[in-house]
Write an enzyme that holds these catalytic residues in place. Structure first.
Site, PDB file in Angstrom:
ATOM      1  N   MET A  86       0.783  -0.903  -0.378  1.00  9.75           N
ATOM      2  CA  MET A  86      -0.035  -0.299   0.151  1.00  9.75           C
ATOM      3  C   MET A  86       0.939   1.062  -0.392  1.00  9.75           C
ATOM      4  SD  MET A  86      -2.781  -0.530   2.747  1.00  9.75           S
ATOM      5  CE  MET A  86      -4.026   1.231   2.043  1.00  9.75           C
TER       6      MET A  86
ATOM      7  N   VAL B 127       8.161   3.611   2.596  1.00  5.05           N
ATOM      8  CA  VAL B 127       8.547   4.408   3.756  1.00  5.05           C
ATOM      9  C   VAL B 127      10.029   5.021   3.577  1.00  5.05           C
ATOM     10  CG1 VAL B 127       9.208   4.199   6.134  1.00  5.05           C
ATOM     11  CG2 VAL B 127       7.112   2.723   4.804  1.00  5.05           C
TER      12      VAL B 127
ATOM     13  N   LYS C 235       5.840   7.526   5.281  1.00  4.38           N
ATOM     14  CA  LYS C 235       4.690   6.607   5.277  1.00  4.38           C
ATOM     15  C   LYS C 235       3.883   7.305   3.634  1.00  4.38           C
ATOM     16  CE  LYS C 235       1.865   2.222   5.833  1.00  4.38           C
ATOM     17  NZ  LYS C 235       0.772   1.492   7.062  1.00  4.38           N
TER      18      LYS C 235
ATOM     19  N   ASP D 128      -3.422  -7.335  14.470  1.00  2.00           N
ATOM     20  CA  ASP D 128      -2.309  -7.500  13.398  1.00  2.00           C
ATOM     21  C   ASP D 128      -0.700  -7.717  14.420  1.00  2.00           C
ATOM     22  OD1 ASP D 128      -1.642  -9.119  10.753  1.00  2.00           O
ATOM     23  OD2 ASP D 128      -0.537  -6.633   9.878  1.00  2.00           O
TER      24      ASP D 128
END
Length: 274
Positions: free
Chosen positions: A1, A4, A19, A113
């Protein structure tokens, strides 16, 4: 996605991590909503064992969050080098993670997560190390979970399958006890280099987890000669029913810390059997 970058904040003269959302996702309403959610939650996480979000910005096609730059090593890489961590090192890192998780949980935030790839080992000024929990991209405030569910496809389970709690695998509502399960699962792997549930396929391993068919460390790795209390603590934290687990992250972290032969931390005394 996202990508960084290491960057320099010219106002504060601090090195930071930025990010940047992939340009193709900027027009994706779901991806943008997730990033905004991460930024909103991450801005509240001011704790030495958590990586917080310093700022969020949308500037044309560039959408990004700014975070402190952490210099260190991913926990997964640390464990990989020696196949497993020794008990003392694992206990120190687990207690750090549990402390950070508790700070998030007290704000009503569930990580969802937790895995070694999302933990960084960084150096303190005195030469010691601490574990810092990263990536709250899938995290959700408990009161916002119904809204977060709209950000995923119907029936989609988010997270990393290897470390999911049974209720997360079923797509059930989650609370702090799901994170505690994932932390215990991760702890088992850090100690042994193996997974706590057997099976030759992902489906078989998932079914063993749903049934609570935990392989004790003494059976899995008798060569490690760990204290029996370690198996007891992990079995409790990996219970199928959340009500049978430790109810807060510090209770699990302190119990494991004590099993490693360390002195308990003040008021946490007596939580091993709770």
């Amino acid at each position: 996605m996202a990508i960084v970058y290491q960057a320099r904040d010219v106002t504060t003269e601090r090195d930071v991590a930025i990010k940047v959302l992939h340009p193709t996702l900027v027009a994706d309403a779901t991806a943008m909503a997730r990033l905004r959610q991460e930024a909103a939650l991450g801005a509240r996480l001011t704790h030495p064992n958590l990586c917080n979000i310093m700022s969020f910005s949308e500037s044309g096609e560039f959408v990004y969050v700014v975070m402190p730059l952490l210099t260190g090593e991913a926990l997964c890489d640390r464990a990989w080098r020696s196949r497993q961590l020794d008990l003392a090192a694992a206990a120190a890192f687990v207690r750090d993670i549990a402390t950070g998780l508790h700070a998030a949980h007290e704000l009503g935030i569930v990580h969802r997560d937790l895995k070694p790839e999302n933990v960084m080992i960084v150096a303190n000024g005195d030469g010691t190390e601490r574990a810092v929990l990263l990536d709250f991209g899938l995290a959700a405030a408990q009161r916002a979970i119904p809204r977060m569910q709209k950000l995923t496809r119907t029936g989609m389970v988010v997270g990393t399958p290897e470390f999911m709690s049974p209720e997360q695998m079923r797509g059930k509502p989650l609370d702090r006890r799901s994170d505690i399960y994932s932390l215990a699962f991760m702890t088992y792997e850090l100690l042994t280099g193996e997974l706590p549930f057997g099976g030759t396929t992902l489906r078989e391993m998932a079914m063993a987890r749903m049934k609570g068919e935990l392989i004790s460390i003494r059976k899995q790795r008798p060569d490690l000669a760990l204290p029996p209390a370690v198996d007891e603590i992990l079995a409790k934290a990996l219970a199928v029913d959340p009500a049978d687990r430790y109810q807060t992250a510090p209770r699990f972290g302190d119990a494991f810390w004590r099993a490693a032969g360390n002195r308990p931390a003040g008021r946490l005394l007596g939580w091993l059997r709770r």
